[in-house]
Design a protein around this motif. Structure first.
Motif, PDB file in Angstrom:
ATOM      1  N   TRP A 178      10.525  -2.353  -4.647  1.00 14.97           N
ATOM      2  CA  TRP A 178       9.871  -2.968  -3.485  1.00 14.97           C
ATOM      3  C   TRP A 178      10.810  -3.738  -2.572  1.00 14.97           C
ATOM      4  O   TRP A 178      10.411  -4.119  -1.467  1.00 14.97           O
ATOM      5  N   HIS A 226      -0.176   0.394  -0.885  1.00 16.26           N
ATOM      6  CA  HIS A 226       0.295  -0.984  -0.958  1.00 16.26           C
ATOM      7  C   HIS A 226       0.529  -1.442   0.473  1.00 16.26           C
ATOM      8  O   HIS A 226       1.244  -0.789   1.235  1.00 16.26           O
ATOM      9  N   GLU A 262      -3.021   4.972  -4.236  1.00 15.54           N
ATOM     10  CA  GLU A 262      -3.341   3.696  -3.620  1.00 15.54           C
ATOM     11  C   GLU A 262      -2.294   3.352  -2.562  1.00 15.54           C
ATOM     12  O   GLU A 262      -1.130   3.737  -2.691  1.00 15.54           O
ATOM     13  N   GLY A 316       4.808   3.309  -9.085  1.00 10.84           N
ATOM     14  CA  GLY A 316       4.921   2.801  -7.719  1.00 10.84           C
ATOM     15  C   GLY A 316       6.026   3.458  -6.936  1.00 10.84           C
ATOM     16  O   GLY A 316       7.010   3.960  -7.497  1.00 10.84           O
ATOM     17  N   GLY A 354       3.100   2.558  -2.152  1.00 11.89           N
ATOM     18  CA  GLY A 354       1.826   2.757  -2.825  1.00 11.89           C
ATOM     19  C   GLY A 354       1.974   2.969  -4.307  1.00 11.89           C
ATOM     20  O   GLY A 354       3.042   2.755  -4.897  1.00 11.89           O
ATOM     21  N   HIS A 407       0.254  -9.500  -0.243  1.00 14.90           N
ATOM     22  CA  HIS A 407       0.279  -8.136  -0.767  1.00 14.90           C
ATOM     23  C   HIS A 407      -1.141  -7.708  -1.147  1.00 14.90           C
ATOM     24  O   HIS A 407      -1.920  -8.515  -1.656  1.00 14.90           O
ATOM     25  N   THR A 408      -1.433  -6.441  -0.943  1.00 12.92           N
ATOM     26  CA  THR A 408      -2.708  -5.920  -1.421  1.00 12.92           C
ATOM     27  C   THR A 408      -2.591  -4.440  -1.700  1.00 12.92           C
ATOM     28  O   THR A 408      -1.677  -3.761  -1.208  1.00 12.92           O
ATOM     29  N   TRP A 409      -3.528  -3.922  -2.514  1.00 12.71           N
ATOM     30  CA  TRP A 409      -3.593  -2.509  -2.847  1.00 12.71           C
ATOM     31  C   TRP A 409      -5.026  -2.015  -2.611  1.00 12.71           C
ATOM     32  O   TRP A 409      -5.992  -2.699  -2.969  1.00 12.71           O
TER      33      TRP A 409
END
Length: 369
Positions: A37, A181, A179, A136, A359, A335-337
């Protein structure tokens, strides 16, 4: 080369001094997160490893590390890879969630295979027949990229050549979900929040009132919060992943709150109260890690089905972002997913300024296959 798998000792309390195995988990986790990341916002600390293992009320948790079998007296620096198996106690009791990671300089030498074999042994020993895992990636492939691999939903794309993808496919795992990210740079422009909040409030009308709390759900709302948590377990898109409803009770809520606190974390929640019925129509939550003041995490957002269509999701998120700017001005990233098929929630996030930041790929393996 052969490897020895060593369990991380289960602590007697959340405040125990981290073992060398727990320290290694934190160090390898941080290195992998920075590699994936570009920052350590998501990395777990050694004390969080301890606290997580101390709380086994809602799930059986087993952490372990891999070292060269030739090393007689290993320390944290000898650890080549890490793994965790998480097995729910109260529902989804056929499922084991597995997460593995290998140091970059140890890949291609069978470390991951040894960790995987141990994880499956743990899952089978606890009667689990379904294994879930996530891998990820920092960039989602373009639609016309020949390296793009799409889940059966048709939403989102996974890089086929990524190490995690290759590892999962080689072991018979099926890609079931992608998903997104997303990251939001904060503070958000107040004018944007005012516009989005005013539009949502007008749509919601006067039947709804916002209530807020931090960390502990007030006793007066805990039963209603359980209803929302149970709904979240089935309403959130899970694509082809095999899941069952989670039944939440006040006792379960309180045990999770205790675990969050012991992990050095805190939460900030805004809920929508439907005045005519007295129901909590929905809620949204941000979480924080005390030793990482620069980052926070957008957790669950849900609106009960009978209250949808009133822009409550936007109303709730705007209210919590306003709280964030006032109460935690040091935060710089959220941050979110979200499931790629969750168009509605993604549209809210995009309107608020969240940008794609890679993601995750959701995998499933049935052990009886």
């Amino acid at each position: 080369m052969s490897y020895r798998i060593i369990e991380v000792p289960e602590p007697t309390s959340a405040t125990d001094t981290p073992s060398w195995q727990a320290t290694a988990v934190a160090e390898v986790s941080e290195a992998i997160d920075i590699e994936t990341w570009g920052n350590d916002d998501l990395a777990i600390s050694a004390q969080q490893v301890v606290a997580g293992l101390a709380h086994q009320e809602n799930a059986v948790k087993r952490r372990f590390v891999a070292v060269d079998a030739a090393v007689d007296d290993p320390t944290a620096s000898d650890v080549l890879g890490i793994g965790v198996v998480w097995m729910p106690r109260h529902d989804n009791v056929a499922t084991a969630d597995v997460d593995l990671g290998t140091r970059a300089d140890a890949r291609g030498r069978g470390v991951g295979a040894a960790l995987w074999a141990h994880a499956l042994d743990v899952a089978r020993a606890h009667g689990r027949t379904i294994v879930h895992g996530w891998t990820g990636y920092a960039t989602e492939p373009a639609a016309d990229d020949p390296d793009a691999l799409a889940p059966p939903t048709g939403y989102g794309r996974v890089p086929a050549s990524a190490p995690g993808t290759r590892f999962a496919l080689a072991r018979g795992c099926r890609l079931e979900q992608a998903e997104r990210h997303s990251v939001l740079e904060v503070p958000v422009d107040p004018d944007l929040l005012d516009r989005l909040g005013d539009e949502a409030a007008e749509r919601a009308g006067t039947d709804y009132e916002l209530v807020a709390w931090s960390d502990r759900v007030p006793d007066e709302w805990v039963e209603e919060f359980c209803v929302l948590q149970t709904a979240m377990s089935t309403d959130a898109p899970t694509a082809g992943l095999t899941t069952e409803e989670e039944v939440w009770t006040p006792e379960r809520v309180r045990s999770v709150e205790s675990a969050i606190a012991d992990n050095g974390m805190s939460t900030m929640t805004v809920a929508a109260l439907h005045r005519p019925s007295g129901q909590l129509a929905g809620y949204t939550e941000l979480s924080f890690v005390d030793h990482k003041p620069q980052a926070c995490f957008q957790e669950n957002t849900i609106v009960r089905s009978e209250h949808r269509g009133h822009r409550l999701g936007m109303l709730l998120k705007v209210a919590n972002l306003r709280r964030l700017a006032t109460e935690r001005p040091q935060v710089r990233r959220v941050h979110t997913w979200n499931a790629e098929e969750n168009d509605h929630m993604l549209s809210i996030n995009v309107a608020l300024g969240f940008r794609p930041a890679g993601g995750g790929a959701g995998w499933e393996l049935r052990l009886e296959d």
